[in-house]
Design an enzyme around this catalytic site. Structure first.
Site, short mmCIF file in Angstrom:
data_model
loop_
_atom_site.label_atom_id
_atom_site.label_comp_id
_atom_site.label_asym_id
_atom_site.label_seq_id
_atom_site.Cartn_x
_atom_site.Cartn_y
_atom_site.Cartn_z
CD GLU A 36 41.51 39.94 50.78
OE1 GLU A 36 41.26 41.14 50.51
OE2 GLU A 36 41.04 38.99 50.14
N GLY A 127 31.71 41.48 53.11
CA GLY A 127 33.08 41.60 52.60
C GLY A 127 33.12 41.70 51.09
CB SER A 129 33.35 46.28 48.05
OG SER A 129 34.62 46.12 48.48
CG ASP A 175 37.21 47.42 49.05
OD1 ASP A 175 37.97 46.55 48.59
OD2 ASP A 175 36.89 47.49 50.25
C1 GLA Z 1 38.70 45.77 53.16
C2 GLA Z 1 39.27 47.13 52.80
C3 GLA Z 1 40.25 47.03 51.63
C4 GLA Z 1 41.30 45.95 51.90
C5 GLA Z 1 40.64 44.65 52.34
C6 GLA Z 1 41.63 43.59 52.73
O1 GLA Z 1 37.90 45.30 52.11
O2 GLA Z 1 38.24 48.02 52.45
O3 GLA Z 1 40.85 48.28 51.40
O4 GLA Z 1 42.25 46.39 52.81
O5 GLA Z 1 39.76 44.85 53.43
O6 GLA Z 1 42.38 43.21 51.64
#
Ligand code: GLA
Length: 388
Positions: A36, A127, A129, A175
């Site tokens: 992460e 979270g 995506s 993502d």
């Molecule tokens: C979001 C961003 C990713 C990544 C995560 C954390 O989902 O879109 O690119 O940085 O946070 O891991």
């Protein structure tokens, strides 16, 4: 959870435009197992795609207009291709459409008019995506509409640019990459420096990936993301490395000046998390679920203590998981995605899922009153295009 976006998108298109769509594109949401805030530091990430997808149906029309209808917002956006594509107001979903269209035009494609309808089973703002799924699904539809096939990595990068320039989110590549390149029953170990991908078989029926949605999203989420990114850059400059991928714990140990402490704590997370992600790939190869679980807990602690992107709801889920413990079938748990709400991900013994879910809810409910939504997902497949 609803998993019929394909049916809804087809029916929605027919209802709105008066005829059946010709093309159907789709892309999945994702859950990150570990790794992460490492993507924009040129580190490693290890996500799986969800079985839950965003579907975009479309048919070319003979005009200069692109008309896209969203089931979620019950709104349509109409873009005249004879005018320059500009970003909409911040936070508007049409920015994903505008940004991807602009990217497609930018690679020399003569854009043509079409009608499209979007429906999604990916929970929004959790979270997982949902925005990458819209962008990659839409880019995949554009490939079909224009008869152009993009390299899947180029497609991910085009969508990342849309997110940066139109949606205004300085996200990393994870993502978009998993939405574009995922393979069913595999986790993806991605090197975010070289964009090299390794697919790891991840289909042991004995374990399940349980996603626990806190259904909260704290205000801070967007601004904090950009601030953390800057802090990582500041740490890399102090350490005189191009990115935190090149930093080591020894280097960090030499920088204990209290004034620099915050950025060093951020770096501490990133350096540790990159190492954990590589270890996680190894233990997935060995099917050592207990060890993978330990790495997930360590990742959560680091995100909470050093990166400071957790919140009481996410901590409560992880605490509940820990209380149940390995003997009762919970191997590990951590917050996943951008933080400050959204989801946690747990690795559990599949046959004991119901009892585990019940126990987590009970423990969570003791300190948090907002509802927790739980679902499992096998690793799904990446973007695809079908003739309707
Ligand atoms: C979001 C961003 C990713 C990544 C995560 C954390 O989902 O879109 O690119 O940085 O946070 O891991």
């Amino acid at each position: 959870m609803q998993n019929d976006a394909l049916l809804r998108a087809r029916a929605g298109f027919a209802g709105h435009f008066g005829h059946a769509p010709r093309l159907v594109a789709s892309a999945p949401g994702r859950v990150n197992l570990i790794g992460e805030f490492t993507d924009y530091n040129e580190g490693f990430v290890l996500p799986i795609a969800l079985e839950y997808r965003t579907v975009v149906c479309g048919t070319p029309n003979e005009s200069n207009l692109v008309t896209v209808r969203s089931e979620a917002t019950q709104e349509s956006v109409s873009l005249d291709l004879r005018r320059a594509l500009e970003p909409d107001a911040p936070g508007r979903w049409s920015n994903y459409i505008r940004g991807v269209l602009a990217g497609f035009g930018g690679i020399g494609t003569a854009l043509r008019g079409f009608d499209a309808f979007i429906a999604s089973d990916v929970p929004m703002g959790a979270g997982l995506s949902s925005s990458a799924a819209i962008e990659v699904a839409f880019a995949t539809l554009l490939e079909g509409i224009h008869g152009v096939k993009l390299d899947p990595v180029a497609k991910a990068l085009l969508c990342q640019k849309a997110e940066h320039s139109f949606a205004g989110v300085p996200c990393g590549i994870m993502d978009l990459f998993i939405a574009s390149l995922a393979r069913e029953d595999h986790a993806l170990l991605l090197d975010c420096r070289s964009n090299e991908a390794v697919w790891l078989p991840f289909a042991d029926p004995a374990v399940a990936v349980l996603i626990l949605n806190t259904n909260v999203r704290h205000q801070l989420a967007t601004s904090a993301y950009a601030i953390r990114r800057e802090e990582c850059q500041a740490a890399a400059s102090l350490l005189k490395v191009g990115s935190l991928r090149a930093a080591t714990l020894e280097m960090l140990a030499q920088h204990v000046d209290p004034l620099e402490r915050t950025v060093m704590r951020r770096a501490r997370h990133v350096v540790g998390e990159i190492a954990r992600t590589l270890q996680a790939a190894e233990v997935i190869r060995d099917r050592d679920w207990i060890e993978l679980g330990q790495l997930m807990y360590a990742s959560h602690d680091s995100l909470r203590n050093y990166y400071e992107v957790s919140c009481r709801e996410l901590d409560a889920v992880v605490h509940a998981a820990r209380e149940i413990g390995t003997a009762a079938g919970v191997y590990g748990c951590r917050m996943t995605g951008g933080g400050f709400g959204g989801c946690a991900v747990a690795l559990i013994d599949a046959p004991r899922r119901e009892a585990i879910e019940r126990a987590i809810r009970e423990s969570y409910g003791r300190s948090i009153s907002t509802p927790l939504t739980c679902f499992t997902s096998r690793p799904g497949r990446g973007a695809e295009l079908l003739e309707a």
